[in-house]
Design an enzyme around this catalytic site. Structure first.
Site, PDB file in Angstrom:
ATOM      1  N   THR A  32      -2.341   1.785  -7.816  1.00  0.00           N
ATOM      2  CA  THR A  32      -3.551   2.387  -8.373  1.00  0.00           C
ATOM      3  C   THR A  32      -3.208   3.447  -9.405  1.00  0.00           C
ATOM      4  OG1 THR A  32      -4.745   1.973  -6.308  1.00  0.00           O
ATOM      5  CG2 THR A  32      -5.674   3.608  -7.803  1.00  0.00           C
ATOM      6  N   GLU A  84       1.334  -8.476   2.827  1.00  0.00           N
ATOM      7  CA  GLU A  84       1.172  -7.602   3.988  1.00  0.00           C
ATOM      8  C   GLU A  84       1.644  -8.291   5.267  1.00  0.00           C
ATOM      9  OE1 GLU A  84      -2.523  -4.679   2.675  1.00  0.00           O
ATOM     10  OE2 GLU A  84      -2.790  -6.072   4.341  1.00  0.00           O
ATOM     11  N   ASN A  88      -0.805   5.014   3.486  1.00  0.00           N
ATOM     12  CA  ASN A  88      -1.200   5.587   2.199  1.00  0.00           C
ATOM     13  C   ASN A  88      -2.500   6.368   2.374  1.00  0.00           C
ATOM     14  OD1 ASN A  88      -1.741   6.134  -0.462  1.00  0.00           O
ATOM     15  ND2 ASN A  88      -1.936   4.012  -1.113  1.00  0.00           N
ATOM     16  N   SER A 134       0.842  -1.186   0.000  1.00  0.00           N
ATOM     17  CA  SER A 134       0.000   0.000   0.000  1.00  0.00           C
ATOM     18  C   SER A 134       0.887   1.248   0.000  1.00  0.00           C
ATOM     19  CB  SER A 134      -0.900   0.006   1.240  1.00  0.00           C
ATOM     20  OG  SER A 134      -1.681   1.172   1.284  1.00  0.00           O
ATOM     21  N   GLY A 135       0.634   2.140  -0.952  1.00  0.00           N
ATOM     22  CA  GLY A 135       1.434   3.353  -1.044  1.00  0.00           C
ATOM     23  C   GLY A 135       2.560   3.265  -2.046  1.00  0.00           C
ATOM     24  N   SER A 180      -5.357   4.365  -0.162  1.00  0.00           N
ATOM     25  CA  SER A 180      -5.064   2.936  -0.227  1.00  0.00           C
ATOM     26  C   SER A 180      -6.274   2.160  -0.749  1.00  0.00           C
ATOM     27  CB  SER A 180      -4.687   2.427   1.168  1.00  0.00           C
ATOM     28  OG  SER A 180      -4.497   1.037   1.160  1.00  0.00           O
ATOM     29  N   SER A 181      -6.044   1.295  -1.752  1.00  0.00           N
ATOM     30  CA  SER A 181      -7.117   0.437  -2.262  1.00  0.00           C
ATOM     31  C   SER A 181      -7.388  -0.653  -1.237  1.00  0.00           C
ATOM     32  CB  SER A 181      -6.701  -0.199  -3.594  1.00  0.00           C
ATOM     33  OG  SER A 181      -6.493   0.779  -4.578  1.00  0.00           O
ATOM     34  N   GLY A 203      -0.441  -6.093  -2.266  1.00  0.00           N
ATOM     35  CA  GLY A 203       0.808  -6.835  -2.139  1.00  0.00           C
ATOM     36  C   GLY A 203       0.864  -7.574  -0.819  1.00  0.00           C
TER      37      GLY A 203
END
Length: 985
Positions: free
Chosen positions: A128, A407, A173, A123-124, A176-177, A405
Site C-alpha cells: 500500500t 497467504e 500488519n 500483508s505488512g 493491512s489492505s 500476496g
C-alpha cells in the site's frame, strides 16, 4: 504498519549499476541476474541479507524490483530524490521504486502504450505504501495546471478514504489492505494526470462481524468513535468507547498504541471533502457506518416456541432512523425469513442461530455494498473530463495493482482460497509476459531464441476455474442444488470429481503417512509456491453470501440515498439467481487479466523481513517462505536461461573503452564495430557473448565481473598517471594564480591607503578652516560661518557637563557655560537638582523619613538657640520611651483610667544641693506625673503648667514652670537624659 524505504547509498550519488559491481563482496549485486550461483536459494537470500544490512533494500531481477521493508525511516522520498530519478535511464541509477515509476512513465510517453505496475507481497510487506509513493512521485514530477492539481489531489486523497473503509489491523500488519485494488491513472498528451479509475476485489466482509484475537475491524469504526465530534456522535447515537459495540470487541484489540485514530479521522474528513463529498453525503455515509455498529448490538431471545425475538428495541430505533426504514418492518425482517414457493410468499420464523446469521448477513451486505458505492463515488470524482470530447481516446493509462500476496495461515478458509487463486493467475501472467518480453527482445536483436523450461501453473489454474470440473464450479453446484448441501458434501463431491489430479489431496485420498497432517474436513492444493491446506468449514455460506429477501425489501425502501442506491428493486423482481462470490471473483479476475495483458507490465515484489516489525532484523525462514511464494527464484531462472547481461553498444563502449588502446580515448566509427574490437581485445570467448543489432549480450556474470575488475585496475592506473600530471599542473596554476592575486591585492591596497590619507588630510584642512572662521565670527548671530564652531562649543560644554554632573544634592559644583548657553545651563542645573532631589526622595525609607521629619522639628526649635545643636544634627534620634511593662504595676493601679500617652526616664535635681535622683516622667491626657519606683512623687496638671524652658548652653536640662498659687506644687528643674539625643517628646 508504516512502510519506509531507502535509496541505495545514503549519499544519493548517481551510481550506475555497473559501478556498484566493484563493491559486490560487501553489499551484494544490485541485480540478481548477475549472481554467479543463480540457482541457489541460499545465495539469493544471502545477497538480500548483505544489501539489507547496508540499508540497500531495493534489488532488481532484470526489470523486476524486489523491495524489503526496513521498518525505519531512511529519508529517501524527498523532492531531491524524485528529481534524481526523473528522466534517467533505468540502469543509470541505483535500484529504487522511483526508477520503476519513471521507466513506466517514460515508456507511456514515448511509446504511447498503456503501462501497469503490479505490486504484490504479504500483508505488512509495504504494498500500500509503495502505491502511495508512486502516486506521490507522479504528483510531483508530472506537468501541472489548476485542473491537473485537482486530479492529483483527488488521486492522493482517495488513499486515506479507501484505507479507512478497506484496511484493518491484523496480526501481521497494523494497516493491512483487506481488499485488492487496481487503479488506472489517465495521462493526457502532455503527460499530465487528468483522471483515474479504481477497481476493487474481494473485500473481506466477514471482518465486519468477526475478528481473530489481536485483530481489529475496519479502521473507520474506531476513527469515527475516537475522532468524531460530540454533536455528530449524538446524532448517530454512538458513544466514544469502542468496548460498547459487539462488532468491535471480538479481537480484544480496540485500541492500538501505534495507531492514532483521532488524527486519522481528521485526515479522512479532509480527504472526503477533496474528493467531492458534500456534507449530506458524508452524513449519510457515516449513518451507515453507525448503523453497522448498532446492528452488532441487536440481541435476540427465544420465546416459548423457540423462535427468536428482538430484545434491544433501542438499537432498532437507532437503525430505523439511520437507515431510513420502518423500525417495526426491520424488527420483523430480522426474525423472519421470506421464501417464494410456487409463486407464493411464505414467511417462517427464525431461531436464535438463524436470527444472528440474518443480522450478520445484513451487516456484511450493508458494509460491502457501501464500500462498492464509495469506490464508484471516488471514480466519479476522478473521471477524465476529456472523455466528453471527441478526441478523449488520446489519453494513455498507467495502472497500479495493489493486491494481496500468497497467504498461508494455520487455518486457511474461503478467503485464502480466493486470494491464492488470484496469485496463481498473476504468476501465470507474470511468467507468460516475462517469457514474451525476453523472446521479443531476442528476436528484435537477431539472437536465436532457445526454449526455456519452467513450471507452468496452468494446471493449477485449470483445477480451480475449469468449467464443470473445476473447484469453483463444484462449489457453485453444491450451493445451487436442492437438498441438504453442506461443506462436507462439497468436499465429498471434490473427492469424487478431481481425485486423480496430481495437485489435489484430501484425508480420504492421502496415504497413511500424509493422513496424519490432514483433517477429514480439509483438502490440500499443491500451488506453484507450495502446499496449502484449506478447511472447508464456511465455504458454502461465504460463497452464497445470502441475504434474506425480506431484508433486501426493507433496504430497498430505505430513505438513506446511499442504501437506496446500493439495494436496487430490480433485485427483487430478477428471477435469475445472483452469481456466487467465487464466480464473481473469477469473472472479475478474468477481466483484470485482460486489462493487464493489454498493458506493458512492470513488477514490484515486496518482502517483509520479520513478523515483529523490527528494524534491522532479518528472519531468514520467513524470507525464504516469501521468496518461494512470490516465485522469485522461478523468475530469476527464466531471466537467466539466456544471457545474464545486455547493454546497448553505446553504453557498453562508453564504460569499457579505456581497456583497449584502439578505443581509448575516443572511437570514431560505429559503436557496434568499437564493441567488436573491445571484446576481441578483452579475450571474450565465442560462447560467452553474442552481438545483437543494437546490444551486446553477455551470458555469464563472471565474464562481466572480470571485465569490471580489469576496468577497476585500469582506472587506478590511469588515476595514478592523471594525478601525477594534474598535481604538477595544479600547483603551477595555483602559484601563478596566487602571484597574480598578490600583485592585484598589493596594488589595490596601496591605492586604498593613498586615497584614505589624502581624504584625511583634506578633512583636517576643512575642519581647521571652519574652526578659525567660526572663532572670528563667534560673537555674531548664528550664520553659516560660525554655526560649526558654535555647535562644537555647545557639544563640548554638554559633553563636559555629562562628565562633571553633581554627585548629590549637597554638591553645588557646575561647569561654567559659554555665553550662548547661560540660560540653557541654568535650566539644566535646575532640572538636574530636581532630578537628584526626586531620586533621593524616592530612595528614602519610612523610618528614615520619620527621622528627617523629627530633624525638621528639632531644627525649628533649637537651630541658633542651642550651642550643641550643630553637633547633634548628624546624630540619629534614639527611642527611650518606656513601655507599660517597665512601669511599676502599683503606679499603673494608682493612675486608674488615666491613659499614658508618653513615658520616659529622667534625672531630677533637688532645689537644694542639686542632688541627682532617677525618676520616670509620665504624661497622660490630663497631667504630668513624676514617679520614683512605685511611688508617684508629683502630679502637675496641664492647667497649672505655664511653660517649659531650656538653656542655650550645651546641657541637657529642661525646666517645667507651674503656678505657685498651690503650695503643694513644687517648681523644680528636671534633667531629661534623652534631651541630649533630641528625643521626640
Amino acid at each position: 504498519m508504516k512502510f519506509r524505504a531507502a535509496v541505495a547509498g545514503s549519499d544519493g550519488i548517481r551510481l550506475t549499476m555497473e559501478s556498484a559491481l566493484t563493491a559486490r563482496d560487501r553489499v551484494g549485486v544490485q541485480d540478481f541476474v548477475l549472481l554467479e550461483n543463480f540457482t541457489s536459494e541460499a545465495a539469493f537470500i544471502e545477497n538480500l541479507r548483505k544489501r539489507f544490512k547496508e540499508n540497500l533494500i531495493y534489488t532488481y531481477i532484470g526489470s523486476v524490483l524486489v523491495s524489503v521493508n526496513p521498518y525505519k525511516d531512511l529519508e529517501i522520498y524527498s523532492r531531491q530524490h524524485m528529481e534524481r530519478y526523473r528522466g534517467v535511464s533505468f540502469y543509470e541509477v541505483s535500484p529504487h521504486l522511483y526508477a520503476i515509476a519513471d521507466n513506466s512513465y517514460r515508456s507511456l510517453r514515448i511509446e504511447r502504450k498503456d503501462q501497469c505496475i503490479l505490486i504484490s507481497g504479504e500483508s505488512g510487506a509495504g504494498k500500500t505504501e509503495a502505491t502511495k509513493k508512486i502516486l506521490q512521485y507522479y504528483a510531483v514530477t508530472c506537468p501541472a495546471s489548476d485542473q491537473v492539481e485537482t486530479v492529483k489531489d483527488r488521486l492522493l486523497q482517495s488513499n486515506p478514504v479507501l484505507e479507512a473503509f478497506g484496511n484493518a489491523k491484523t496480526l501481521r500488519n497494523d494497516n493491512s489492505s483487506r481488499f485488492g485494488k487496481y487503479m488506472d491513472v489517465q495521462f493526457d498528451y502532455k503527460g499530465a494526470p487528468v483522471g483515474g479509475h479504481i477497481l476493487n476485489y474481494l473485500l473481506e466482509k466477514s471482518r465486519v462481524v468477526h475478528q481473530n484475537h489481536g485483530e481489529r475491524n475496519f479502521h473507520i469504526f474506531y476513527q469515527l468513535l475516537e475522532g468524531g465530534e460530540d454533536d455528530l456522535l449524538r446524532r448517530l447515537g454512538l458513544e466514544k468507547n469502542p468496548q460498547q459495540y459487539h462488532y468491535l470487541v471480538k479481537g480484544q484489540c480496540a485500541r492500538v498504541s501505534s495507531i492514532n485514530d483521532k488524527n486519522d479521522w481528521k485526515v479522512v474528513r479532509r480527504a472526503l471533502s477533496v474528493i467531492n463529498f458534500n456534507d449530506n453525503e458524508v452524513e449519510d455515509l457515516l449513518s451507515i457506518v453507525a448503523s453497522v455498529l448498532h446492528l452488532g448490538n441487536v440481541q435476540f431471545a427465544a420465546n416459548e416456541q423457540g423462535n427468536a425475538q428482538v430484545t434491544t428495541e433501542n438499537q432498532i430505533k437507532y437503525l430505523a432512523r439511520l437507515l431510513g426504514v420502518e423500525g417495526s418492518v426491520l424488527r420483523e425482517a430480522l426474525i423472519h425469513k421470506m421464501i417464494i414457493a410456487k409463486g407464493e410468499e411464505l414467511v417462517s420464523p427464525l431461531n436464535l442461530e438463524q436470527a444472528a446469521y440474518a443480522r450478520d448477513a445484513l451487516a456484511k451486505a450493508v458494509y460491502g455494498r457501501t464500500f462498492s458505492w464509495l469506490v464508484n463515488k471516488i471514480n466519479k470524482s476522478l473521471a477524465y473530463k476529456g472523455a466528453e470530447c471527441p478526441g478523449w481516446r488520446s489519453a494513455t493509462v498507467l495502472g497500479l495493482l495493489d493486491i494481496y500476496g500468497f497467504e498461508v495461515f494455520q487455518h486457511n478458509s474461503f478467503e485464502q482460497f480466493c486470494i491464492n487463486y488470484c496469485n496463481e493467475k498473476l504468476q501465470q501472467l507474470f511468467i507468460e509476459l516475462t517469457l514474451k518480453s525476453e523472446q521479443e527482445e531476442y528476436e528484435s536483436e537477431g539472437i536465436a531464441w532457445e526454449a526455456v523450461q519452467y513450471f507452468n501453473n496452468k494446471i493449477i489454474c485449470d483445477l480451480v476455474e475449469e468449467k464443470f470440473k473445476g473447484i469453483i464450479s463444484i462449489l457453485d453446484e453444491e450451493c445451487l442444488r436442492p437438498g441438504d448441501a453442506t461443506d462436507m458434501t462439497f468436499l465429498e463431491k471434490l473427492e469424487e470429481t478431481v481425485k486423480n489430479h496430481p495437485h489435489f489431496l484430501t484425508h480420504k485420498l492421502a496415504d497413511q503417512k500424509t493422513r496424519k497432517s490432514l483433517g477429514r474436513e480439509e483438502f490440500r492444493l499443491l500451488h506453484y509456491a507450495g502446499e496449502v491446506t484449506y478447511i472447508v468449514t464456511g465455504f458454502l455460506d461465504k460463497n452464497n453470501d445470502l441475504l434474506f429477501r425480506n431484508l433486501k425489501e426493507t433496504m430497498c425502501s430505505s430513505e438513506n440515498p446511499i442504501i437506496n442506491n446500493c439495494f436496487e428493486r430490480t433485485e427483487l423482481t430478477d428471477k435469475k439467481r445472483p452469481e456466487t462470490v467465487a464466480t464473481q471473483f473469477k469473472n472479475s479476475l478474468s477481466k483484470l487479466m485482460e486489462i493487464l495483458m493489454s498493458k506493458e507490465p512492470s513488477y514490484i515484489r515486496c518482502i517483509k523481513p520479520n513478523d515483529a516489525k523490527q528494524a534491522g532484523r532479518f528472519d531468514e525462514v520467513l524470507i525464504r517462505h516469501q521468496v518461494k511464494y512470490l516465485g522469485l527464484m522461478e523468475n530469476l531462472r527464466v531471466r537467466r536461461a539466456g544471457f545474464a547481461y545486455r547493454r546497448k553498444y553505446e553504453i557498453f563502449l562508453q564504460r569499457y573503452k579505456s581497456l583497449c588502446s584502439e578505443t581509448w580515448p575516443t572511437w570514431e566509427g560505429r559503436p557496434h564495430d568499437g564493441v567488436s574490437v573491445l571484446v576481441k581485445h578483452l579475450g571474450y570467448k565465442q560462447e560467452e557473448y553474442k552481438m545483437g543489432r543494437t546490444k551486446i549480450f553477455i551470458r555469464f556474470p563472471k565474464t562481466l565481473f572480470a571485465t569490471e575488475d580489469a576496468l577497476e585496475i585500469r582506472k587506478q592506473s590511469l588515476a595514478t598517471k592523471i594525478q601525477a600530471t594534474w598535481r604538477g599542473f595544479y600547483w603551477r596554476q595555483k602559484f601563478l594564480h596566487m602571484k597574480h592575486s598578490a600583485i592585484t591585492i598589493q596594488s589595490w591596497w596601496r591605492g586604498t591607503q593613498g586615497r584614505r590619507k589624502a581624504a584625511k588630510k583634506k578633512w583636517a584642512v576643512e575642519t581647521i578652516r571652519r574652526f578659525i572662521k567660526g572663532f572670528i565670527y563667534r560673537n555674531y548671530p548664528r550664520c553659516s560661518e560660525n554655526e560649526y564652531f558654535l555647535d562644537y562649543i555647545r557639544y563640548s560644554f554638554l559633553m563636559n557637563l555629562k562628565r562633571n554632573l553633581p554627585k548629590n544634592v549637597l554638591d553645588k559644583s557646575w561647569p561654567t557655560p559659554p555665553p550662548s548657553l547661560c540660560e540653557v545651563s541654568q535650566l539644566l542645573r535646575q532640572l538636574c537638582m530636581q532630578n537628584m532631589v526626586w531620586s533621593y526622595c524616592k530612595r528614602i525609607s519610612p523610618e528614615w523619613k520619620q527621622q528627617l521629619d523629627q530633624k525638621v522639628v528639632a531644627s525649628e526649635m533649637f537651630k541658633g538657640k542651642k550651642d550643641n545643636y550643630p553637633q547633634s544634627v548628624p546624630r540619629l534620634f534614639i527611642n527611650t520611651r518606656l513601655g507599660t511593662e517597665e512601669i511599676n504595676p502599683k503606679v499603673l493601679q494608682v493612675l486608674g483610667n488615666e491613659t499614658i500617652k508618653y513615658a520616659v526616664p529622667v534625672v531630677k535635681y533637688d532645689r537644694k544641693g542639686y542632688k541627682a535622683r532617677v525618676r520616670q516622667l509620665l504624661l497622660t491626657q490630663n497631667a504630668i506625673f513624676i514617679v520614683e519606683e512605685a511611688k508617684i512623687k508629683q502630679r502637675i496638671d496641664y492647667a497649672n503648667l505655664t511653660g517649659i524652658s531650656v538653656s542655650s548652653l550645651s546641657d541637657s536640662l529642661f525646666v517645667l514652670h507651674v503656678r505657685c498659687e498651690d503650695n503643694k506644687q513644687k517648681v523644680e528643674p528636671h534633667l531629661c537624659h534623652s534631651l541630649s539625643h533630641y528625643h521626640k517628646c
